[in-house]
Design a protein around this motif. Structure first.
Motif, short mmCIF file in Angstrom:
data_model
loop_
_atom_site.label_atom_id
_atom_site.label_comp_id
_atom_site.label_asym_id
_atom_site.label_seq_id
_atom_site.Cartn_x
_atom_site.Cartn_y
_atom_site.Cartn_z
N ARG A 236 -6.57 -1.47 3.15
CA ARG A 236 -5.36 -0.77 3.60
C ARG A 236 -4.88 -1.32 4.94
NH1 ARG A 236 -1.75 2.05 1.21
NH2 ARG A 236 -3.25 3.52 0.29
N GLU A 239 -3.27 -4.62 4.59
CA GLU A 239 -2.12 -4.54 3.67
C GLU A 239 -2.40 -5.21 2.33
OE1 GLU A 239 1.23 -6.14 5.69
OE2 GLU A 239 1.36 -4.49 7.14
N ASP A 242 -1.07 -2.85 -0.44
CA ASP A 242 0.37 -2.99 -0.63
C ASP A 242 0.70 -4.25 -1.44
OD1 ASP A 242 0.70 -0.71 0.90
OD2 ASP A 242 0.86 -1.83 2.77
N ARG A 245 0.06 -3.57 -5.05
CA ARG A 245 1.12 -2.76 -5.65
C ARG A 245 2.35 -3.62 -5.95
NH1 ARG A 245 1.55 0.45 -1.83
NH2 ARG A 245 0.05 2.00 -2.55
#
Length: 373
Positions: A236, A239, A242, A245
């Motif tokens: 996290r 990143e 992210d 995703r």
């Protein structure tokens, strides 16, 4: 003899009362010496009733010296003060920005209700996210059953090695020592009643049914549960989550599922391994203290401890493993992109995992109290 530059206070009696005359250098270089600071503190304590202060004889005065005097004056100007212009300017700067003293804040009833409501909402949010994670794990498992060739088997094997194989030494050591301690303590009590042979019953039932799986689960919760939270939390912070995703890679299928499967398989094996190490330690201690050789253990243990206890221990170890994996992933996914949140999440994960293991063990003990007894 004190030097002329050493900070000191001379008192003089005048018609208006006692006057405190400061001498020396009231600077950080002088006041930070331990002996000098104690002397200055004692001298200031003797000037509580001084009506006038004279600072014109000081050789030097800096911010620390002015702050010391300002605090001693109760953060208010004395009735009579004789200073030079530069000294007054320094004291005025200190008076303009004094150390903040936060007043005691009393919360009203409405504010307390709001705080309680906020805490409840946060707790419900945690429960919602955890239930959602459990549902996603079930869906990912069904997806794996439907297309096993697309499963994250490389991640699964790596986690199985790190969680299971690398934990064998520490679990064996702790289990062995617990078995030794338990056997020594029980031998002292059983010898008083001439019931030395019942140590097989006590050790077998306690270690196989309860202590073996519980010890392994607590060790894995502290060792692997924290590692799971830290790994996902770092993803996290950097990143990586992210990026996954954006690329359309499901985090539950690639991060949660392999860890949950690895712990579900490794945890029962580690529980059996820890139980065996505990029994070995108990047998050695019983042989040394009571003279009960290991051969008697081999013969008596299958008859006094039903196999249902081992089955129950393995079954609840699977629940322990899945719970530890889910809690570790839950707190890892909740980490915010900063290092402080990472540390808090890791600590909360370990505490929650150990608490969950103990609660699940108590629940199993209540529900299956008549099994294997």
């Amino acid at each position: 003899m004190p030097s002329d530059t050493e900070p000191r206070i001379d008192t003089q009696k005048t018609a208006q009362g006692v006057q405190a005359v400061l001498r020396g250098e009231w600077t950080a270089a002088s006041l930070t010496a331990g002996k000098t600071w104690r002397a200055v503190t004692a001298a200031l304590g003797g000037t509580t009733g001084a009506a006038a202060w004279d600072l014109r004889g000081l050789d030097a005065l800096d911010h620390l010296g002015a702050l010391t005097l300002w605090n001693h004056w109760g953060r208010a100007w004395p009735a009579q003060l004789a200073v030079r212009d530069d000294q007054r300017a320094l004291l005025e700067r200190v008076a303009a920005y004094p150390p903040a003293e936060l007043p005691a804040r009393r919360l009203s009833l409405a504010q307390r209700v709001d705080a309680l409501g906020l805490w409840v909402m946060q707790a419900l949010g945690q429960v919602r996210d955890f239930v959602r994670l459990m549902g996603q794990l079930l869906l990912d498992f069904l997806r794996l059953l439907g297309a096993p060739h697309w499963g994250p088997w490389r991640d699964f094997s790596g986690h199985l090695y790190r969680i299971g194989a690398q934990a064998l030494p520490i679990t064996a050591l702790v289990g062995f020592l617990i078995g030794v301690v338990l056997a020594y303590l029980m031998s002292q009590v059983l010898r008083q009643f001439g019931a030395e042979t019942f140590i097989v019953n006590i050790l077998g039932l306690a270690l196989i049914r309860e202590l073996g799986p519980l010890l392994a689960a607590v060790l894995i919760a502290g060792r692997s549960g924290s590692a799971i939270t830290a790994q996902i939390g770092v993803m996290r912070v950097t990143e990586e989550l992210d990026a996954m995703r954006v690329l359309g890679i499901p985090a539950g299928f690639r991060l949660v599922l392999p860890r949950a499967l690895a712990l579900a398989i490794a945890m029962p094996l580690l529980a059996v391994w820890t139980t065996l190490a505990s029994l070995v330690g108990g047998m050695l201690a019983s042989d040394l203290t009571l003279g009960i050789n290991p051969g008697y253990f081999y013969e008596a243990l299958p008859t006094v401890v039903p196999v249902a206890n081992l089955t129950l221990a393995v079954a609840k170890s699977v629940v322990f493993g899945v719970s530890i994996a889910l809690i570790g992933c839950h707190y890892g996914l909740r980490v915010k992109p900063n290092t402080e949140s990472l540390g808090q999440g890791t600590t909360a994960s370990v505490v929650a995992s150990i608490t969950a293991v103990i609660l699940i063990d108590a629940l199993f003990a209540i529900l299956f109290k008549s099994v294997g007894m």
